[in-house]
Design a protein around this motif. Structure first.
Motif, PDB file in Angstrom:
ATOM      1  N   ARG A 102      29.891  45.487  41.137  1.00  0.00           N
ATOM      2  CA  ARG A 102      28.680  45.559  41.959  1.00  0.00           C
ATOM      3  C   ARG A 102      28.932  46.276  43.282  1.00  0.00           C
ATOM      4  O   ARG A 102      28.120  47.060  43.747  1.00  0.00           O
ATOM      5  CB  ARG A 102      28.139  44.151  42.241  1.00  0.00           C
ATOM      6  CG  ARG A 102      27.357  43.549  41.103  1.00  0.00           C
ATOM      7  CD  ARG A 102      26.619  42.291  41.532  1.00  0.00           C
ATOM      8  NE  ARG A 102      27.466  41.302  42.201  1.00  0.00           N
ATOM      9  CZ  ARG A 102      28.138  40.334  41.575  1.00  0.00           C
ATOM     10  NH1 ARG A 102      28.083  40.217  40.281  1.00  0.00           N
ATOM     11  NH2 ARG A 102      28.846  39.478  42.258  1.00  0.00           N
ATOM     12  N   GLU A 103      30.093  45.986  43.891  1.00  0.00           N
ATOM     13  CA  GLU A 103      30.395  46.565  45.198  1.00  0.00           C
ATOM     14  C   GLU A 103      30.809  48.026  45.109  1.00  0.00           C
ATOM     15  O   GLU A 103      30.601  48.792  46.041  1.00  0.00           O
ATOM     16  CB  GLU A 103      31.508  45.761  45.874  1.00  0.00           C
ATOM     17  CG  GLU A 103      31.060  44.369  46.272  1.00  0.00           C
ATOM     18  CD  GLU A 103      32.201  43.512  46.789  1.00  0.00           C
ATOM     19  OE1 GLU A 103      33.370  43.958  46.756  1.00  0.00           O
ATOM     20  OE2 GLU A 103      31.930  42.379  47.222  1.00  0.00           O
ATOM     21  N   GLU A 150      36.617  37.194  35.415  1.00  0.00           N
ATOM     22  CA  GLU A 150      35.369  37.901  35.103  1.00  0.00           C
ATOM     23  C   GLU A 150      34.464  37.973  36.333  1.00  0.00           C
ATOM     24  O   GLU A 150      33.827  39.003  36.594  1.00  0.00           O
ATOM     25  CB  GLU A 150      34.639  37.210  33.951  1.00  0.00           C
ATOM     26  CG  GLU A 150      33.321  37.853  33.565  1.00  0.00           C
ATOM     27  CD  GLU A 150      33.443  39.273  33.009  1.00  0.00           C
ATOM     28  OE1 GLU A 150      32.401  39.963  32.935  1.00  0.00           O
ATOM     29  OE2 GLU A 150      34.556  39.715  32.663  1.00  0.00           O
ATOM     30  N   ALA A 151      34.405  36.913  37.110  1.00  0.00           N
ATOM     31  CA  ALA A 151      33.587  36.914  38.325  1.00  0.00           C
ATOM     32  C   ALA A 151      34.095  37.967  39.315  1.00  0.00           C
ATOM     33  O   ALA A 151      33.305  38.689  39.924  1.00  0.00           O
ATOM     34  CB  ALA A 151      33.596  35.527  38.967  1.00  0.00           C
ATOM     35  N   HIS A 152      35.415  38.064  39.465  1.00  0.00           N
ATOM     36  CA  HIS A 152      35.991  39.082  40.356  1.00  0.00           C
ATOM     37  C   HIS A 152      35.684  40.487  39.837  1.00  0.00           C
ATOM     38  O   HIS A 152      35.370  41.381  40.618  1.00  0.00           O
ATOM     39  CB  HIS A 152      37.509  38.905  40.490  1.00  0.00           C
ATOM     40  CG  HIS A 152      37.901  37.783  41.370  1.00  0.00           C
ATOM     41  ND1 HIS A 152      37.751  37.814  42.732  1.00  0.00           N
ATOM     42  CD2 HIS A 152      38.437  36.571  41.085  1.00  0.00           C
ATOM     43  CE1 HIS A 152      38.172  36.680  43.253  1.00  0.00           C
ATOM     44  NE2 HIS A 152      38.589  35.899  42.263  1.00  0.00           N
ATOM     45  N   ARG A 153      35.789  40.684  38.534  1.00  0.00           N
ATOM     46  CA  ARG A 153      35.509  41.989  37.949  1.00  0.00           C
ATOM     47  C   ARG A 153      34.060  42.392  38.207  1.00  0.00           C
ATOM     48  O   ARG A 153      33.773  43.514  38.608  1.00  0.00           O
ATOM     49  CB  ARG A 153      35.791  41.977  36.444  1.00  0.00           C
ATOM     50  CG  ARG A 153      35.678  43.353  35.801  1.00  0.00           C
ATOM     51  CD  ARG A 153      35.737  43.285  34.284  1.00  0.00           C
ATOM     52  NE  ARG A 153      34.583  42.624  33.702  1.00  0.00           N
ATOM     53  CZ  ARG A 153      33.356  43.159  33.618  1.00  0.00           C
ATOM     54  NH1 ARG A 153      33.117  44.351  34.095  1.00  0.00           N
ATOM     55  NH2 ARG A 153      32.358  42.499  33.072  1.00  0.00           N
TER      56      ARG A 153
END
Length: 143
Positions: A140-141, A132-135
């Motif tokens: 955001r990027e 989830e953090a990677h997603r």
């Protein structure tokens, strides 16, 4: 967990074994169907290579090769490092870290009996959190 033998952590049922003549596209479809990140390349009953999702990206797509005509023998990692099922899982993780790879075939008496991945070190809740953090970072990027 790190003191447990590899045999207690490894994946058995999801180990895909294919011959070196297999086309990349076929291997990728098998990997997607079974939701695994690697296939063991077997010839005459022996492990001769490993082909991973990273190989698809770096050795096939990034090199402009045609997945429908390229055989695994051309793009696999030949003679991959392996681990014995009785070694501690921490030993396997260290080998993967030092070698810069994420999958390690488990070999007993010359036969592939499983595979262990760096992902095996993560419990399901932590793995979900990291995913989830990677997603979110990607969102955001690339908004």
């Amino acid at each position: 967990m790190f003191d447990q033998p590899v045999r207690n952590v490894m994946q058995r049922r999801s180990v895909l074994k294919v011959p070196p003549q297999t086309l990349v596209t076929k291997a990728a479809k098998l990997m997607a169907k079974k939701n695994v990140g690697a296939v063991m390349v077997i010839e005459d009953g022996r492990l001769v290579g490993i082909f991973t999702e990273r190989d698809i990206a770096f050795r096939v797509v990034a090199q402009g090769l045609d997945a429908q005509t390229t055989r695994l023998a051309e793009v696999m990692t030949p003679a991959p490092d392996t681990v014995d099922p009785d070694k501690p899982f921490g030993y396997a993780l260290l080998r993967m870290d030092e070698g810069g790879f994420r999958h390690l075939p488990v070999i007993k008496d010359g036969n592939v009996v499983g595979i262990v991945s760096a992902r095996s070190a993560m419990d399901p809740a932590l793995e979900e959190f990291v995913s989830e953090a990677h997603r979110r970072k990607h969102y955001r990027e690339n908004g």
